[in-house]
Design a protein around this motif. Structure first.
Motif, mmCIF file in Angstrom:
data_model
loop_
_atom_site.group_PDB
_atom_site.id
_atom_site.type_symbol
_atom_site.label_atom_id
_atom_site.label_comp_id
_atom_site.label_asym_id
_atom_site.label_seq_id
_atom_site.Cartn_x
_atom_site.Cartn_y
_atom_site.Cartn_z
ATOM 1 N N GLN A 299 47.386 35.863 32.137
ATOM 2 C CA GLN A 299 46.006 35.807 31.654
ATOM 3 C C GLN A 299 45.415 34.417 31.870
ATOM 4 N N GLY A 300 46.263 33.381 31.741
ATOM 5 C CA GLY A 300 45.792 32.016 31.944
ATOM 6 C C GLY A 300 45.318 31.789 33.367
ATOM 7 N N VAL A 301 46.034 32.355 34.338
ATOM 8 C CA VAL A 301 45.655 32.223 35.745
ATOM 9 C C VAL A 301 44.329 32.933 36.003
ATOM 10 N N ILE A 302 44.186 34.137 35.456
ATOM 11 C CA ILE A 302 42.964 34.924 35.668
ATOM 12 C C ILE A 302 41.745 34.204 35.110
ATOM 13 N N HIS A 303 41.856 33.669 33.892
ATOM 14 C CA HIS A 303 40.707 33.004 33.279
ATOM 15 C C HIS A 303 40.357 31.715 34.014
ATOM 16 N N ALA A 304 41.355 31.012 34.518
ATOM 17 C CA ALA A 304 41.083 29.798 35.294
ATOM 18 C C ALA A 304 40.372 30.150 36.603
ATOM 19 N N LEU A 305 40.737 31.277 37.198
ATOM 20 C CA LEU A 305 40.074 31.727 38.421
ATOM 21 C C LEU A 305 38.608 32.054 38.164
ATOM 22 N N TYR A 306 38.321 32.612 36.969
ATOM 23 C CA TYR A 306 36.933 32.889 36.610
ATOM 24 C C TYR A 306 36.084 31.636 36.813
ATOM 25 N N VAL B 16 36.646 28.914 38.579
ATOM 26 C CA VAL B 16 36.554 28.455 39.966
ATOM 27 C C VAL B 16 35.551 29.292 40.751
ATOM 28 N N ILE B 17 35.641 30.614 40.605
ATOM 29 C CA ILE B 17 34.760 31.504 41.356
ATOM 30 C C ILE B 17 33.326 31.414 40.850
ATOM 31 N N ASP B 18 33.156 31.281 39.540
ATOM 32 C CA ASP B 18 31.804 31.207 38.964
ATOM 33 C C ASP B 18 31.082 29.924 39.355
ATOM 34 N N LYS B 19 31.767 28.796 39.212
ATOM 35 C CA LYS B 19 31.108 27.497 39.397
ATOM 36 C C LYS B 19 31.259 26.932 40.796
ATOM 37 N N GLY B 20 32.241 27.431 41.543
ATOM 38 C CA GLY B 20 32.479 26.858 42.857
ATOM 39 C C GLY B 20 33.025 25.459 42.774
ATOM 40 N N GLU B 21 33.746 25.184 41.688
ATOM 41 C CA GLU B 21 34.296 23.845 41.471
ATOM 42 C C GLU B 21 35.768 23.933 41.088
ATOM 43 N N TRP B 22 36.521 22.965 41.545
ATOM 44 C CA TRP B 22 37.957 22.890 41.263
ATOM 45 C C TRP B 22 38.253 21.524 40.651
ATOM 46 N N THR B 23 38.974 21.503 39.534
ATOM 47 C CA THR B 23 39.359 20.238 38.916
ATOM 48 C C THR B 23 40.683 19.764 39.496
ATOM 49 N N ASN B 24 40.648 18.609 40.155
ATOM 50 C CA ASN B 24 41.834 18.060 40.808
ATOM 51 C C ASN B 24 42.830 17.586 39.763
ATOM 52 N N LYS B 25 43.950 18.287 39.664
ATOM 53 C CA LYS B 25 44.964 17.971 38.656
ATOM 54 C C LYS B 25 46.017 16.980 39.151
ATOM 55 N N ARG B 26 45.910 16.570 40.392
ATOM 56 C CA ARG B 26 46.901 15.616 40.884
ATOM 57 C C ARG B 26 46.624 14.256 40.246
ATOM 58 N N LEU B 27 47.583 13.752 39.505
ATOM 59 C CA LEU B 27 47.427 12.519 38.732
ATOM 60 C C LEU B 27 47.291 11.316 39.658
ATOM 61 N N CYS C 207 40.236 49.922 34.680
ATOM 62 C CA CYS C 207 40.897 50.419 33.470
ATOM 63 C C CYS C 207 42.264 49.769 33.252
ATOM 64 N N SER C 208 42.623 48.816 34.104
ATOM 65 C CA SER C 208 43.940 48.191 33.977
ATOM 66 C C SER C 208 43.850 46.687 34.158
ATOM 67 N N TYR C 209 44.791 45.956 33.544
ATOM 68 C CA TYR C 209 44.836 44.498 33.659
ATOM 69 C C TYR C 209 45.254 44.113 35.069
ATOM 70 N N PRO C 210 44.700 43.048 35.626
ATOM 71 C CA PRO C 210 43.642 42.177 35.075
ATOM 72 C C PRO C 210 42.256 42.575 35.558
ATOM 73 N N PHE C 211 42.139 43.810 36.070
ATOM 74 C CA PHE C 211 40.906 44.223 36.750
ATOM 75 C C PHE C 211 39.868 44.750 35.767
ATOM 76 N N THR C 212 39.440 43.879 34.857
ATOM 77 C CA THR C 212 38.390 44.246 33.916
ATOM 78 C C THR C 212 37.045 44.218 34.632
ATOM 79 N N GLU C 213 36.010 44.714 33.936
ATOM 80 C CA GLU C 213 34.677 44.669 34.529
ATOM 81 C C GLU C 213 34.258 43.229 34.808
ATOM 82 N N ALA C 214 34.664 42.308 33.917
ATOM 83 C CA ALA C 214 34.331 40.893 34.101
ATOM 84 C C ALA C 214 34.996 40.347 35.358
ATOM 85 N N PHE C 215 36.220 40.776 35.596
ATOM 86 C CA PHE C 215 36.955 40.316 36.780
ATOM 87 C C PHE C 215 36.345 40.911 38.043
ATOM 88 N N LEU C 216 36.182 42.222 38.063
ATOM 89 C CA LEU C 216 35.674 42.892 39.259
ATOM 90 C C LEU C 216 34.234 42.490 39.563
#
Length: 334
Positions: A110-117, A119-130, A193-202
């Motif tokens: 679920q954490g991966v799916i929400h993080a993808l939301y 990225v896809i919504d904003k078109g932005e990626w937060t660089n986690k490389r320290l 009707c199944s995870y992770p393919f909710t209406e919000a995801f699709l």
């Protein structure tokens, strides 16, 4: 696929401007070319380079940090994740198009799916490389990425649709597109009707692309899918030729005329099990070409003299593939 990406395949980097990265779902049985198409998509959009492609196996992920990168307090943060570093590389190649293949997306947490939301919504990626300054807050635009997610979740529905609509294999142009759209809509109704393919995801996905089982019907029949089966078989025959040329130590050439290659492909496609997809065609090619030469004649033991030529042919009834060895040196002497 081209309609979804809004691209011209003849123009490298010819993607329609958008502030969002594009996204697609490739749905279908295993072994029918989902990964291969994603890889070729990267090649076609970045001719002649094929380095702008990365595959993430969602089934192997145990934590979202494995895909997005670790926070500063954790060991490994300075290296960054493979995907994080790929996105960073793509930010330095604004005219290239990067393909991110998320394989078996239904196995993602679920954490991966929400993080993808985000990225896809904003078109932005937060660089986690320290960085040396301790920063992990750099925001990278990622509009030049296409996220391709594969799933086997609707295998039964796709196979059942193909069996009930056999005409799809003979369909061309508009008819093929119409049947494909009908199948894509059915897949969407099932997935939501199944995870992770909710209406919000699709709702964030640009297109669902169904992958039908390979056809082993009449290889000479007209139609998009029959033609694809033959194309795949011929491509794998050529790859097997290249593989044999690399693996053999003796200088032995292989000869296959265009007509013979077509007949060989017909035999292979007819014998392949549709449910096994491209893997069945690959296996048949290896049995009928690679295994016979490498095991029956054993180049390493001198079974084929150096400088000879292996010429493939099909039997008169076009049901079997065979070959003969020709001594090119003897031919020249004569």
């Amino acid at each position: 696929v081209w309609n979804c990406t809004g691209t011209d395949p003849k123009k490298p980097g010819g993607i329609c401007p958008s502030r969002h990265p594009l996204s697609m779902i490739f749905a279908g049985p295993s072994g029918n070319g989902k990964t291969e198409l994603a890889h070729w998509l990267a090649k076609l959009m970045n001719k002649p380079s094929d380095e702008f492609f990365i595959k993430v196996d969602c089934g192997q992920l145990t934590d979202a940090s494995e895909i997005f990168g670790k926070s500063g307090a954790y060991q490994g943060a300075q290296q960054g994740s493979a995907l994080n570093n790929f996105v960073l590389k793509m930010s330095l190649e604004p005219h290239a198009i990067g393909i991110v293949l998320l394989d078996e997306i239904e196995k993602a947490s679920q954490g991966v799916i929400h993080a993808l939301y985000q990225v896809i919504d904003k078109g932005e990626w937060t660089n986690k490389r320290l960085t040396s300054r301790g920063s992990q807050t750099e925001v990278i635009p990622c509009q030049n990425l296409i996220f391709v997610m594969t799933t086997n979740a609707c295998d039964f529905e796709i196979v059942d649709f193909a069996k009930k609509n056999p005409g799809i294999y003979n369909a061309v142009s508009d008819e093929f597109d119409e049947l494909g759209s009908e199948l894509a809509n059915r897949i969407q109704n099932i997935l939501q009707c199944s995870y992770p393919f909710t209406e919000a995801f699709l709702g964030r996905i640009g297109r669902i692309v169904p992958f039908l089982p390979m056809s082993n019907g009449n290889p000479d029949a007209h139609g998009t899918m029959h033609g694809e089966s033959m194309t795949v078989a011929k491509l794998l025959i050529e790859r097997q030729q290249e593989k044999l040329a690399q693996e053999t130590t003796a200088e032995v050439t292989q000869a296959i005329s265009a007509k013979t290659k077509h007949e060989m492909a017909k035999i292979i496609v007819n014998e392949a099990i549709p449910e096994a997809g491209v893997r069945a065609i690959q296996s048949a090619v290896e049995r009928k070409m690679g295994d016979r030469i490498m095991h029956d004649l054993l180049l390493e033991r001198g079974g084929i003299a150096e400088g000879s030529q292996v010429r493939y042919f099909t039997t008169q009834d076009a049901r079997a593939i065979d070959f003969r060895v020709e001594d090119l040196h003897a031919t020249k002497v004569e």
